[in-house]
Design a protein around this motif. Structure first.
Motif, PDB file in Angstrom:
ATOM      1  N   ASN A  34      53.246  25.737  68.296  1.00  0.00           N
ATOM      2  CA  ASN A  34      51.814  25.494  68.179  1.00  0.00           C
ATOM      3  C   ASN A  34      51.166  26.475  69.157  1.00  0.00           C
ATOM      4  O   ASN A  34      51.443  26.390  70.357  1.00  0.00           O
ATOM      5  CB  ASN A  34      51.494  24.051  68.567  1.00  0.00           C
ATOM      6  N   PRO A  35      50.414  27.488  68.697  1.00  0.00           N
ATOM      7  CA  PRO A  35      49.637  27.514  67.459  1.00  0.00           C
ATOM      8  C   PRO A  35      50.164  28.417  66.345  1.00  0.00           C
ATOM      9  O   PRO A  35      49.617  28.410  65.255  1.00  0.00           O
ATOM     10  CB  PRO A  35      48.311  28.080  67.948  1.00  0.00           C
ATOM     11  N   THR A  36      51.187  29.226  66.587  1.00  0.00           N
ATOM     12  CA  THR A  36      51.511  30.288  65.633  1.00  0.00           C
ATOM     13  C   THR A  36      52.391  29.843  64.478  1.00  0.00           C
ATOM     14  O   THR A  36      52.430  30.494  63.437  1.00  0.00           O
ATOM     15  CB  THR A  36      52.227  31.447  66.339  1.00  0.00           C
ATOM     16  N   GLY A  37      53.149  28.750  64.660  1.00  0.00           N
ATOM     17  CA  GLY A  37      54.131  28.365  63.655  1.00  0.00           C
ATOM     18  C   GLY A  37      55.408  29.180  63.761  1.00  0.00           C
ATOM     19  O   GLY A  37      56.296  29.068  62.912  1.00  0.00           O
ATOM     20  N   GLY A  38      55.522  29.998  64.812  1.00  0.00           N
ATOM     21  CA  GLY A  38      56.721  30.812  64.995  1.00  0.00           C
ATOM     22  C   GLY A  38      57.944  29.964  65.295  1.00  0.00           C
ATOM     23  O   GLY A  38      57.850  28.899  65.907  1.00  0.00           O
ATOM     24  N   VAL A  39      59.109  30.435  64.843  1.00  0.00           N
ATOM     25  CA  VAL A  39      60.371  29.722  65.048  1.00  0.00           C
ATOM     26  C   VAL A  39      61.349  30.637  65.777  1.00  0.00           C
ATOM     27  O   VAL A  39      61.560  31.781  65.363  1.00  0.00           O
ATOM     28  CB  VAL A  39      60.988  29.271  63.703  1.00  0.00           C
ATOM     29  N   VAL A  40      61.934  30.146  66.869  1.00  0.00           N
ATOM     30  CA  VAL A  40      62.928  30.912  67.624  1.00  0.00           C
ATOM     31  C   VAL A  40      64.287  30.752  66.935  1.00  0.00           C
ATOM     32  O   VAL A  40      64.777  29.626  66.794  1.00  0.00           O
ATOM     33  CB  VAL A  40      63.021  30.422  69.082  1.00  0.00           C
ATOM     34  N   PRO A  41      64.931  31.842  66.494  1.00  0.00           N
ATOM     35  CA  PRO A  41      66.241  31.739  65.846  1.00  0.00           C
ATOM     36  C   PRO A  41      67.293  31.200  66.820  1.00  0.00           C
ATOM     37  O   PRO A  41      67.199  31.431  68.032  1.00  0.00           O
ATOM     38  CB  PRO A  41      66.559  33.185  65.445  1.00  0.00           C
TER      39      PRO A  41
END
Length: 239
Positions: free
Chosen positions: A13-20
């Motif tokens: 939150n806020p980007t919706g990015g996911v760390v692999p």
């Protein structure tokens, strides 16, 4: 050298990015090398879209000594108003946190605690249903934002936020004055002129962006997109 804790919010939150997972584990190795705690914020962990999968750094080998996990029932079980969160970590740390927390708040009600336990112990069959619906809304809002003049938007890998870049409307060009100086100003204009509520990127240290939530119906998303397009299209025409 003074760092003692690193917080990773994935999905973000806020980007919706996911760390692999492999990157998460590299970060864990660095934290262990420098004696830094790694806190995984997993509030949105069940809301990840293909090709991403839910992942907890607590599942990595050797993570138990310096990993803290925080979570919430607000997102996964749609229990926002119940105000229940949790922390997982080494026992000594948790005991210290209990001493601090018990003197800082009056604690969650027993009703809310039992409801949260029931939710977490239950079959969780509603979660994939919610995720499928969020995936539809995600597609609608990202495609709609990309159709607006001067707006770009990456696909969020998780959570339920879109984080479009509107910096084209903040910069001046020959014959085209800037719509505003900051996203905070544009957020106020959107609220006043077309009654759309967004969060400016400055609130997250990310000028040039807006945060939009798609935790609402498709109909409301479509109406919001129509209003946003009308607002930014008029701005383009006026310039």
């Amino acid at each position: 050298p003074k760092t003692r804790l690193l917080v990773l919010n994935s999905p973000s939150n806020p980007t919706g990015g996911v760390v692999p997972p492999d990157e998460f584990e590299r970060i864990l190795a660095i934290c262990k090398k420098h004696n830094v705690w790694l806190m995984g914020d997993e509030c949105y962990s069940h809301f990840t879209y293909e090709p991403h999968k839910p992942y907890s750094i607590a599942s990595a080998a050797g993570s138990k000594e310096n990993v803290i996990i925080i979570g919430s029932v607000s997102k996964t079980f749609a229990m926002t108003g119940w105000r229940i969160g949790y922390t997982l970590g080494p026992e000594a740390l948790i005991q210290a946190l209990i001493k601090l927390q018990s003197q800082s708040t009056s604690n969650a009600t027993s009703i809310a605690q039992y409801a949260a336990l029931e939710a977490m112990r239950g079959p969780m069959e509603t979660v994939p249903v919610m995720l499928a619906e969020y995936a539809k809304r995600r597609k609608r809002i990202v495609e709609g934002l990309r159709a607006i003049p001067g707006v770009t938007c990456e696909w969020p890998g998780g959570a339920f936020y879109a984080f479009p870049n509107i910096s084209a409307h903040l910069s001046s060009a020959p014959g085209k004055p800037a719509l505003a100086k900051t996203c905070t100003e544009i957020s106020k204009m959107l609220l006043e002129k077309v009654q759309v509520a967004v969060v400016p990127g400055e609130a997250f240290g990310a000028p040039g962006y807006l945060r939009l939530s798609y935790a609402t119906s498709i109909e409301r998303i479509d109406e919001g997109l129509r209003r946003l397009k009308r607002f930014f299209s008029r701005a383009e025409a006026a310039s």
